[in-house]
Design an enzyme around this catalytic site. Structure first.
Site, mmCIF file in Angstrom:
data_model
loop_
_atom_site.group_PDB
_atom_site.id
_atom_site.type_symbol
_atom_site.label_atom_id
_atom_site.label_comp_id
_atom_site.label_asym_id
_atom_site.label_seq_id
_atom_site.Cartn_x
_atom_site.Cartn_y
_atom_site.Cartn_z
ATOM 1 N N HIS A 121 8.748 0.478 -3.256
ATOM 2 C CA HIS A 121 7.771 0.561 -4.407
ATOM 3 C C HIS A 121 8.786 0.815 -5.708
ATOM 4 O O HIS A 121 9.653 1.431 -5.477
ATOM 5 C CB HIS A 121 6.906 1.358 -4.313
ATOM 6 C CG HIS A 121 5.819 1.427 -5.561
ATOM 7 N ND1 HIS A 121 5.961 1.859 -6.478
ATOM 8 C CD2 HIS A 121 4.235 0.803 -5.142
ATOM 9 C CE1 HIS A 121 4.686 1.758 -7.280
ATOM 10 N NE2 HIS A 121 3.721 1.008 -6.671
ATOM 11 N N GLN A 201 1.597 5.247 1.312
ATOM 12 C CA GLN A 201 1.050 4.247 2.047
ATOM 13 C C GLN A 201 0.632 4.909 3.602
ATOM 14 O O GLN A 201 0.015 4.483 4.150
ATOM 15 C CB GLN A 201 1.317 3.127 2.234
ATOM 16 C CG GLN A 201 1.375 2.382 0.780
ATOM 17 C CD GLN A 201 0.136 2.056 0.217
ATOM 18 O OE1 GLN A 201 -0.670 1.781 1.101
ATOM 19 N NE2 GLN A 201 0.135 1.659 -0.969
ATOM 20 N N CYS A 361 4.272 -4.216 -7.448
ATOM 21 C CA CYS A 361 5.350 -3.309 -7.665
ATOM 22 C C CYS A 361 6.399 -3.390 -6.774
ATOM 23 O O CYS A 361 6.876 -2.139 -6.366
ATOM 24 C CB CYS A 361 4.684 -1.742 -7.980
ATOM 25 S SG CYS A 361 3.443 -1.808 -9.114
#
Length: 406
Positions: A121, A201, A361
């Site tokens: 990310h 995540q 992203c």
């Protein structure tokens, strides 16, 4: 585990969007909030809203107890040794920036290496780019296998004795890849490097044990795990945090201030400048209670079933490309031939189905995939196979719409 009963605890799901029952498939961006979290926030503001640590009055004591109680819940949730290792931040991005600035800039020099991967990310890329520019260190990328996984052989080759920091996401927000963090940490430590983990995540969806992983820093965001926005955590091993300078100053982190010098509070408060994120930390504690009542093992197993079911259903639709490995976390990223992902998301929204479209992203990963953008459906404990069927029916309608229009 009764999914329908769990769904009832999320008020936002009981609504229609564009005249259709809402199907929310964007939990990788932010999860929805159960009533327990909403009520915890409401209770704080209605019953004991006060600043923490400073006052001796009853409301201040109640607020402090709840705030520090949330810290203990986080400690147990990720199995840190001590609450001294749990620092509240605004989220994963703030935590990673704090590590990069407070540790990276102070400890790196020209000739040192920082190793990250192509799947990261932006929040786990840009801070390290800035550190490399400031210190003269070299930023290196772990290559990916064709299915979007990391090979330990590549990790062994990329991480060298010049490597000082390895920073990798536990679970990819695009590919769903579950990275072998424990093994990568072992390689990092063997070469004298520290291991930083982006857990944004992973933490909502699987049991995390930072001691077992033996990572040096671990970061997470509350809003992706049924908690409020604006709250996250930076875990760091105590010895590293003690030798690391804060990057924000004033308020809660102060011990003593003289005219020309100051000293800081002990851990973890030296990293929590200003008035803390009190209500949201309490809300995060309520979210942890909620997730632990369900069981992280149960959540992981159920989401794996949803992901496999979604991949099987999507494979039945001609012209869909799915990105990432077969074994994955609870999300599916895809493209439909000749249809832009933003158009896919727009048509699905007409059907009441919320998915994400764009570069997520992760622009370097998009270039690695040789696409400009993708669509993503991400699942959580409140989703059902019936919703996946509705989602696939929506994709078929999307294909038919653009075939007829063009």
């Amino acid at each position: 585990m009764d999914i329908l009963e769990i769904r009832k605890q999320f008020p936002i799901l009981d609504q229609q969007v564009n005249g259709k029952q809402l199907v929310y498939l964007d939990s990788a961006a932010t999860s929805q909030k159960p009533i327990q979290v909403i009520e915890a926030l409401d209770r704080y503001y209605k019953e004991y809203n006060s600043n923490v640590h400073r006052g001796v009055h009853t409301l201040g004591t109640k607020a402090t107890d709840a705030y520090e109680g949330a810290r203990e819940k986080v400690r147990k949730f990720i199995n840190a040794k001590s609450t001294e290792e749990i620092v509240f931040t605004r989220g994963t991005t703030t935590a990673l920036n704090t590590i990069a600035t407070g540790y990276g800039r102070e400890n790196l020099k020209a000739g040192d290496e920082i190793v990250i991967s192509y799947m990261e990310h932006h929040s786990n890329i840009i801070p390290w780019q800035q550190v490399a520019k400031k210190t003269g260190a070299t930023l290196k990328y772990l290559p990916l296998q064709p299915d979007g996984t990391i090979s330990l052989a590549d990790a062994e080759q990329t991480i060298t004795t010049n490597t000082k920091i390895v920073s990798i996401m536990y679970v990819s927000n695009v590919l769903g890849t579950i990275n072998p963090i424990k093994e990568i940490a072992q390689i990092a430590h063997k070469n004298g490097a520290i291991m930083v983990v982006d857990g944004a995540q992973s933490t909502p969806h699987m049991k995390v044990d930072v001691q077992d992983l033996d990572c040096d820093f671990y970061t997470l965001s509350g809003h992706k795990m049924c908690g409020p926005t604006g709250i996250g955590v930076m875990y760091g091993k105590k010895a590293l945090l003690e030798n690391m300078e804060p990057v924000e100053f004033g308020g809660e982190m102060i011990d003593f201030v003289d005219l020309y010098d100051s000293t800081w509070k002990e851990l973890p408060w030296k990293f929590e400048a200003g008035t803390p994120i009190i209500a949201n930390a309490i809300g995060l504690g309520a979210a942890i209670d909620f997730l632990e009542d369900i069981g992280l093992d149960n959540i992981e197993k159920y989401e794996h079933e949803l992901a496999q079911y979604a991949m099987q259903r999507l494979s039945e639709v001609e012209g869909i490309t799915i990105y990432g490995p077969q074994h994955r976390a609870g999300l599916v990223t895809f493209n439909i031939d000749d249809v832009h992902p933003h158009d896919v998301a727009t048509v699905l929204d007409v059907e009441g189905i919320a998915v994400r479209a764009g570069h997520h992203c992760a622009q370097p990963l998009m270039r690695w995939l040789k696409v400009s953008a993708t669509a993503r459906a991400s699942f959580y404990i409140y989703n059902t196979k019936d919703e996946i069927d509705t989602f696939v029916e929506g994709l078929i309608k999307t294909k038919e719409y653009f075939t007829n229009v063009f």
